[in-house]
Write an enzyme that holds these catalytic residues in place. Structure first.
Site, short mmCIF file in Angstrom:
data_model
loop_
_atom_site.label_atom_id
_atom_site.label_comp_id
_atom_site.label_asym_id
_atom_site.label_seq_id
_atom_site.Cartn_x
_atom_site.Cartn_y
_atom_site.Cartn_z
N ASN A 10 0.96 -1.04 0.03
CA ASN A 10 -0.12 0.07 -0.04
C ASN A 10 0.78 1.39 -0.15
O ASN A 10 1.37 1.64 1.19
CB ASN A 10 -0.90 -0.04 1.18
CG ASN A 10 -1.92 1.25 1.19
OD1 ASN A 10 -1.63 1.95 0.52
ND2 ASN A 10 -2.81 0.94 2.12
N ARG A 92 -2.47 -1.84 -3.52
CA ARG A 92 -3.70 -1.24 -3.54
C ARG A 92 -3.45 -0.02 -4.43
O ARG A 92 -2.19 0.74 -4.44
CB ARG A 92 -3.77 -0.49 -2.27
CG ARG A 92 -4.91 0.50 -2.07
CD ARG A 92 -4.56 1.34 -0.82
NE ARG A 92 -5.69 2.20 -0.67
CZ ARG A 92 -5.41 3.61 -0.14
NH1 ARG A 92 -4.35 3.73 0.51
NH2 ARG A 92 -6.51 4.18 -0.21
N HIS A 183 -11.70 5.19 -1.32
CA HIS A 183 -11.84 4.64 0.23
C HIS A 183 -12.86 3.46 -0.21
O HIS A 183 -13.35 2.71 0.82
CB HIS A 183 -12.57 5.13 1.29
CG HIS A 183 -11.76 6.19 1.71
ND1 HIS A 183 -12.25 7.41 2.26
CD2 HIS A 183 -10.32 6.46 2.06
CE1 HIS A 183 -11.17 8.35 2.75
NE2 HIS A 183 -10.19 7.54 2.68
N ARG A 244 -8.01 18.87 4.09
CA ARG A 244 -8.68 19.07 2.65
C ARG A 244 -9.97 19.88 3.00
O ARG A 244 -10.86 19.57 3.85
CB ARG A 244 -9.07 18.00 2.00
CG ARG A 244 -7.73 16.99 1.54
CD ARG A 244 -8.07 15.93 0.85
NE ARG A 244 -7.13 14.84 1.38
CZ ARG A 244 -7.35 13.79 1.39
NH1 ARG A 244 -8.54 12.98 0.98
NH2 ARG A 244 -6.63 12.58 1.92
N GLU A 387 -8.34 -2.61 4.97
CA GLU A 387 -7.99 -2.77 3.64
C GLU A 387 -7.49 -4.07 3.01
O GLU A 387 -7.57 -4.46 2.08
CB GLU A 387 -7.38 -1.48 2.90
CG GLU A 387 -8.42 -0.22 2.55
CD GLU A 387 -7.85 1.11 3.35
OE1 GLU A 387 -6.65 1.00 3.78
OE2 GLU A 387 -8.52 2.18 3.07
#
Ligand code: ADP
Length: 400
Positions: A10, A92, A183, A244, A387
């Site tokens: 990842n 990923r 996600h 963000r 994940e």
């Protein structure tokens, strides 16, 4: 019997996570992270029982390729016993762009498409490409067993009315500008887990999944499929996040550029790295610290209030997509899993949807899937993000 393990990679711009997983037994044998902090590189590996078995620091390296090589050399030198059992490598990938809609075995064409999708994920996809190339070279015996799993794939079921922006159609047709979401791997993971916990098949589940971390996204799931999600063309849209801005009036950008004479690159930096709860609080993007200062610092309070307000608004908006039946709300991600305070504040505004928290259950921290709703409420679940488990399973399914 020989184990069949998957190496999961990842790769982000500031950290690289890797794990060696048995996808069938859901066991993580090794869990590693390479952190890139200013002028130093740190490598840490934990074992099956989460005990740190390796911690090393290195001088900063001049290329990302060398960092990935460092992981492979460490694994090859010190943990060869696990490597011998690895049957596939799962990568990923944050953005699959318009073409890559499901997990697949890597070939030159797929690699090219991931590279081309870098325009939508410049802080991720270029790094994934480097990592994939190094993996293909350094573990050449598994050349045909490298699989890419996309964060955008789960959202490819979103209907056109939800993924299209109301801008001239040619921008979608010619330039693939649309909502892709993010996600997706974890939204799918928590969906699978909730199916187990709620004892209902995945394709019968209507759920609103709230992945709340330094990046946050809310996803509406109907009959086990994503039907809308808060992140957009890029992970900048949606709720306010750590740094963000989330949803804003696009005119703010014109105002900053044309009236305030801020260069466009600077505006990009402001909206991605200096906004969100950091921008509002001027303290930090770390929700833990903001929570600690909630009652003493007005700006910390305001930033958390804005965050919770926006998440609640998304949940209530998405409730209208549930076709009359909401099976559960799920909290996941660093904040969703750990902050009872934020969960309480979000749910507090949603009594109209028959969502009520049980304060005592909410305060518990089991680090496993739990119900935190009161008896008169629709189920509210906390499910730790994972994940890697999905990446390992998808890889296994394609290579074994
Ligand atoms: P990423 O999106 O980088 O994977 P995570 O899902 O790990 O992020 O979430 C990171 C965020 O979770 C940080 O802002 C951190 O402060 C927050 N967090 C972690 N633990 C807690 C906690 N106990 N209370 C509040 N926030 C927390």
């Amino acid at each position: 019997m020989k184990k069949k393990l998957i190496l999961v990679l990842n790769c982000g711009s500031s950290s690289i996570k890797f794990s060696v997983i048995d996808p069938i037994l859901e066991i993580t044998y090794l869990d590693g992270i390479v952190d890139i902090i200013n002028s130093k590189i740190s490598l840490m590996i934990k074992n099956l029982i989460k005990k740190t078995i390796l911690r090393k620091e290195f001088e900063k390296m001049d290329s990302y390729k060398k960092l990935i090589k460092l992981i492979f050399t460490t694994l090859l030198c010190k943990y060869k016993n696990y490597l011998d059992d690895i049957v596939g490598i799962g990568h990923r990938v944050v953005h699959g762009g318009p073409c890559l809609k499901k997990s697949m075995i890597i070939n030159p064409n797929v690699l090219l498409k991931i590279k081309q999708s870098s325009i939508f994920a410049p802080l991720h996809n270029p790094f994934h490409v480097v990592a994939i190339k190094v993996a293909l070279k350094m573990m050449s015996a598994l050349q045909h067993n490298n699989v890419v799993v996309f964060d955008t794939a789960f959202h490819h079921t979103i209907p056109k009315k939800a993924f299209l922006y109301a801008i001239p159609y040619k921008f979608y047709k010619n330039y693939s500008i649309r909502r892709y979401g993010a996600h997706g791997i974890n939204h799918f993971y928590v969906l699978k887990k909730s199916s187990f916990v709620l004892k209902k098949p995945i394709n019968c589940l209507n759920i609103i999944s709230c992945h709340l971390g330094s990046g946050s996204s809310i996803t509406a799931i109907v009959d086990g499929q994503s039907v809308d999600t808060s992140m957009g063309l890029t992970p900048l849209e949606g709720v306010a996040m750590g740094t963000r801005c989330g949803d804003i009036d696009p005119y703010i950008i014109f105002y900053m550029v044309n009236e305030l004479n801020i260069p466009i690159n600077e505006v990009q930096k402001i909206l991605t790295k200096e906004s969100g709860v950091l921008g509002i609080s001027s303290i930090t993007s770390d929700f833990r610290q903001l929570e600690e200062k909630y009652s003493t610092h007005k700006s910390a309070k305001l930033s958390i209030d804005i965050f919770c307000y926006r998440v609640s608004k998304y949940i209530s908006g998405y409730s209208s997509l549930m076709q009359g039946r909401l099976d559960a709300i799920i909290f996941t991600g660093g904040i969703g899993e750990n902050s009872s305070f934020i969960r309480q504040k979000i749910i507090h505004k949603l009594s109209l949807l028959s969502l009520f928290i049980d304060v005592r259950k909410n305060e518990r921290n089991y680090k496993k899937n739990i119900f935190i709703n009161s008896t008169n409420s629709i189920p509210i679940l906390v499910i730790p993000a994972n994940e890697n488990q999905i990446i390992a399973q998808e890889t296994y399914n394609l290579v074994v």
